[in-house]
Enzyme design. Structure first.
Site, PDB file in Angstrom:
ATOM      1  N   PHE A   1      41.333  -2.011  77.970  1.00  0.00           N
ATOM      2  CA  PHE A   1      42.592  -2.773  78.113  1.00  0.00           C
ATOM      3  C   PHE A   1      43.325  -2.919  76.775  1.00  0.00           C
ATOM      4  O   PHE A   1      44.441  -2.410  76.601  1.00  0.00           O
ATOM      5  CB  PHE A   1      42.249  -4.123  78.759  1.00  0.00           C
ATOM      6  CG  PHE A   1      43.226  -5.217  78.514  1.00  0.00           C
ATOM      7  CD1 PHE A   1      44.588  -5.038  78.776  1.00  0.00           C
ATOM      8  CD2 PHE A   1      42.806  -6.457  78.019  1.00  0.00           C
ATOM      9  CE1 PHE A   1      45.495  -6.071  78.540  1.00  0.00           C
ATOM     10  CE2 PHE A   1      43.701  -7.483  77.797  1.00  0.00           C
ATOM     11  CZ  PHE A   1      45.053  -7.291  78.041  1.00  0.00           C
TER      12      PHE A   1
ATOM     13  N   ASP B   1      35.100   6.492  73.733  1.00  0.00           N
ATOM     14  CA  ASP B   1      34.875   5.510  74.798  1.00  0.00           C
ATOM     15  C   ASP B   1      33.877   6.107  75.791  1.00  0.00           C
ATOM     16  O   ASP B   1      33.933   7.311  76.083  1.00  0.00           O
ATOM     17  CB  ASP B   1      36.195   5.185  75.515  1.00  0.00           C
ATOM     18  CG  ASP B   1      36.157   3.865  76.249  1.00  0.00           C
ATOM     19  OD1 ASP B   1      36.940   2.966  75.895  1.00  0.00           O
ATOM     20  OD2 ASP B   1      35.346   3.719  77.190  1.00  0.00           O
TER      21      ASP B   1
ATOM     22  N   TYR C   1      27.008 -13.079  74.465  1.00  0.00           N
ATOM     23  CA  TYR C   1      28.206 -12.342  74.022  1.00  0.00           C
ATOM     24  C   TYR C   1      28.652 -12.877  72.657  1.00  0.00           C
ATOM     25  O   TYR C   1      28.822 -12.113  71.701  1.00  0.00           O
ATOM     26  CB  TYR C   1      29.316 -12.494  75.068  1.00  0.00           C
ATOM     27  CG  TYR C   1      30.674 -11.957  74.663  1.00  0.00           C
ATOM     28  CD1 TYR C   1      30.857 -10.613  74.357  1.00  0.00           C
ATOM     29  CD2 TYR C   1      31.788 -12.807  74.599  1.00  0.00           C
ATOM     30  CE1 TYR C   1      32.121 -10.117  73.986  1.00  0.00           C
ATOM     31  CE2 TYR C   1      33.048 -12.326  74.240  1.00  0.00           C
ATOM     32  CZ  TYR C   1      33.206 -10.985  73.930  1.00  0.00           C
ATOM     33  OH  TYR C   1      34.449 -10.504  73.570  1.00  0.00           O
TER      34      TYR C   1
ATOM     35  N   VAL D   1      41.623 -14.095  83.224  1.00  0.00           N
ATOM     36  CA  VAL D   1      42.067 -15.118  84.159  1.00  0.00           C
ATOM     37  C   VAL D   1      43.521 -14.897  84.603  1.00  0.00           C
ATOM     38  O   VAL D   1      43.834 -15.057  85.791  1.00  0.00           O
ATOM     39  CB  VAL D   1      41.826 -16.538  83.568  1.00  0.00           C
ATOM     40  CG1 VAL D   1      42.568 -16.760  82.265  1.00  0.00           C
ATOM     41  CG2 VAL D   1      42.195 -17.618  84.558  1.00  0.00           C
TER      42      VAL D   1
HETATM   43  N1  LIG Z   1      40.181  -9.390  76.339  1.00  0.00           N
HETATM   44  C1  LIG Z   1      40.139 -10.422  75.507  1.00  0.00           C
HETATM   45  O1  LIG Z   1      40.610 -11.507  75.826  1.00  0.00           O
HETATM   46  C2  LIG Z   1      39.527 -10.280  74.134  1.00  0.00           C
HETATM   47  C3  LIG Z   1      39.761 -11.281  73.178  1.00  0.00           C
HETATM   48  C4  LIG Z   1      39.191 -11.153  71.906  1.00  0.00           C
HETATM   49  C5  LIG Z   1      38.426 -10.048  71.601  1.00  0.00           C
HETATM   50  N2  LIG Z   1      38.198  -9.092  72.539  1.00  0.00           N
HETATM   51  C6  LIG Z   1      37.416  -7.920  72.147  1.00  0.00           C
HETATM   52  O2  LIG Z   1      38.307  -6.825  72.194  1.00  0.00           O
HETATM   53  C7  LIG Z   1      37.603  -5.624  72.491  1.00  0.00           C
HETATM   54  C8  LIG Z   1      38.252  -4.921  73.665  1.00  0.00           C
HETATM   55  O3  LIG Z   1      38.223  -5.797  74.785  1.00  0.00           O
HETATM   56  P1  LIG Z   1      38.978  -5.473  76.156  1.00  0.00           P
HETATM   57  O4  LIG Z   1      39.338  -6.749  76.771  1.00  0.00           O
HETATM   58  O5  LIG Z   1      40.005  -4.440  75.940  1.00  0.00           O
HETATM   59  O6  LIG Z   1      37.772  -4.902  77.008  1.00  0.00           O
HETATM   60  P2  LIG Z   1      37.541  -3.497  77.714  1.00  0.00           P
HETATM   61  O7  LIG Z   1      36.237  -3.576  78.417  1.00  0.00           O
HETATM   62  O8  LIG Z   1      38.745  -3.134  78.511  1.00  0.00           O
HETATM   63  O9  LIG Z   1      37.434  -2.515  76.468  1.00  0.00           O
HETATM   64  C9  LIG Z   1      36.202  -2.187  75.868  1.00  0.00           C
HETATM   65  C10 LIG Z   1      36.047  -0.676  75.933  1.00  0.00           C
HETATM   66  O10 LIG Z   1      34.831  -0.320  75.277  1.00  0.00           O
HETATM   67  C11 LIG Z   1      34.195   0.693  76.040  1.00  0.00           C
HETATM   68  N3  LIG Z   1      32.764   0.618  75.741  1.00  0.00           N
HETATM   69  C12 LIG Z   1      31.890  -0.371  76.066  1.00  0.00           C
HETATM   70  N4  LIG Z   1      30.651  -0.066  75.634  1.00  0.00           N
HETATM   71  C13 LIG Z   1      30.744   1.136  75.013  1.00  0.00           C
HETATM   72  C14 LIG Z   1      29.793   1.978  74.367  1.00  0.00           C
HETATM   73  N5  LIG Z   1      28.505   1.651  74.302  1.00  0.00           N
HETATM   74  N6  LIG Z   1      30.227   3.140  73.824  1.00  0.00           N
HETATM   75  C15 LIG Z   1      31.545   3.500  73.908  1.00  0.00           C
HETATM   76  N7  LIG Z   1      32.481   2.739  74.515  1.00  0.00           N
HETATM   77  C16 LIG Z   1      32.089   1.582  75.072  1.00  0.00           C
HETATM   78  C17 LIG Z   1      34.538   0.377  77.492  1.00  0.00           C
HETATM   79  O11 LIG Z   1      34.446   1.503  78.339  1.00  0.00           O
HETATM   80  C18 LIG Z   1      35.965  -0.142  77.361  1.00  0.00           C
HETATM   81  O12 LIG Z   1      36.903   0.898  77.521  1.00  0.00           O
HETATM   82  C19 LIG Z   1      36.153  -6.037  72.712  1.00  0.00           C
HETATM   83  O13 LIG Z   1      35.463  -5.850  71.487  1.00  0.00           O
HETATM   84  C20 LIG Z   1      36.253  -7.524  73.019  1.00  0.00           C
HETATM   85  O14 LIG Z   1      35.078  -8.193  72.662  1.00  0.00           O
HETATM   86  C21 LIG Z   1      38.728  -9.181  73.804  1.00  0.00           C
END
Ligand SMILES: NC(=O)c1ccc[n+]([C@@H]2O[C@H](COP(=O)([O-])OP(=O)(O)OC[C@H]3O[C@@H](n4cnc5c(N)ncnc54)[C@H](O)[C@@H]3O)[C@@H](O)[C@H]2O)c1
Length: 315
Positions: A11, A31, A147, A190
């Site tokens: 995302f 990814d 987490y 959410v």
């Molecule tokens: N969504 C939020 O509100 C938010 C807020 C703060 C931080 N984050 C952080 O931002 C980052 C991205 O979050 P997001 O919401 O886009 O989630 P997401 O799940 O859409 O993106 C994470 C991506 O990492 C890939 N991935 C997971 N494990 C992997 C692995 N072992 N090897 C290769 N790829 C892998 C997944 O396929 C996915 O495309 C994460 O590190 C998350 O902790 C998210």
């Protein structure tokens, strides 16, 4: 600049790819599609600076070595992670392996090839806000889920490479992020889930009493913050927050999405011990170091997200 973006098919990653390409950089995505989707990158496949989508795992050290050696990146934005708090409580091993060991593998490659690392942490590492000033980078942390514990463990390793090896690193802690391309099911956030339910005439379900608050950051603001953290040298060795600077209770968010007469249901919290009752971001450090501040209000962000979910459902 040559940039490697892990988790780039997810995302937030999708929007970081867009920002990097818009700014004229060359982009490689790594990814494993555990939660990402090829469709998220459909707009960029033919862009001349979109170099390669590598489908692979950050736990695969041989693959990492191969791509870091052959592409000579200038910077790595490390976003790949297991992101689901509930899953991390139920299956901590998966989260630990991806979010700690995976991050360590990336860190090792950055050290070996002297690549700047922007490490994507999260606001979920913080203890609840205790006043209306909000949470700044010196506020106490409290790992109430595996987490958060994994992100903090990885953060510590990242910072140790700054001190021990002089590796340029930046740790960023965005607050809860929402917008187009976020999943609308269990792995989503959410705002996306609420909008999806409203459009399907289903009740909006709130875990617990709904008085818990969130500071909601629109994804394009988040992506701009991420890339700008990477472009600046002033961020080396720093931890930086980004958020809207306003919080809203989940009850009020549900009313904002569904309208006063929308159907809202409170259900039992699955893991109340891991809830953070107030999350409110103070982003003055990002403002000072980067001149960054959010551009989208919550109302504007919700509107854009709703338009995207509607048009996406028609496809
Ligand atoms: N969504 C939020 O509100 C938010 C807020 C703060 C931080 N984050 C952080 O931002 C980052 C991205 O979050 P997001 O919401 O886009 O989630 P997401 O799940 O859409 O993106 C994470 C991506 O990492 C890939 N991935 C997971 N494990 C992997 C692995 N072992 N090897 C290769 N790829 C892998 C997944 O396929 C996915 O495309 C994460 O590190 C998350 O902790 C998210």
């Amino acid at each position: 600049m040559k940039a490697l973006l892990t988790g780039g098919a997810g995302f937030i990653g999708r929007w970081v790819v867009k920002s990097l390409l818009d700014d004229g950089h060359e982009v490689w995505v790594l990814d494993d599609f555990s939660n990402g989707r090829k469709e998220n990158l459909a707009d960029f496949g033919n862009h001349r600076n979109f170099k390669k989508l590598v489908i692979g795992d950050i736990k695969d050290t041989r693959l990492l070595n191969e791509i870091f050696t052959s592409n000579k990146y200038d910077i790595c934005f490390h976003l790949a992670a297991s992101i689901n708090v509930q899953d991390s409580i139920e299956r901590p091993t998966v989260t630990f392996q991806n979010d700690v060991i995976g991050a360590f593998n990336i860190l090792e490659q950055c050290k070996k090839h002297h690549v700047k690392l922007v490490f994507m942490s999260t606001c979920m590492v913080y203890e609840q806000a205790c006043n209306e000033e909000g949470i700044d980078e010196n506020s106490p942390v409290k790992p109430v889920s595996p987490y958060a514990g994994s992100k903090l463990a990885a953060e510590n390793m990242v910072m140790s490479y700054y001190y021990a090896y002089d590796l340029p690193v930046t740790i960023i802690r965005p607050f809860n992020t929402y917008g187009p391309y976020q999943k609308t099911g269990g792995e989503g956030g959410v705002v996306a889930i609420f909008i999806k339910n409203k459009l399907a005439n289903k009740p909006l379900q709130i875990y617990g009493d709904g008085t818990q608050t969130r500071d909601l950051l629109y994804v394009e603001d988040c992506a701009r913050f991420i890339v700008e953290s990477g472009y600046s040298d002033k961020t080396n060795g720093e931890i930086i927050n980004a958020g809207l600077g306003k919080d809203i209770s989940i009850n009020d968010l549900a009313k904002l999405v569904a309208g006063e007469n929308g159907c809202i249901k409170h259900i039992k919290h699955i893991h109340p011990q891991s809830e953070i009752s107030k999350l409110l971001c103070k982003y003055s450090k990002a403002q000072k170091l980067l001149g960054w501040e959010p551009k989208y209000s919550l109302e504007e962000g919700i509107k854009k997200t709703e338009e995207w979910i509607k048009s996406n459902n028609h496809r």
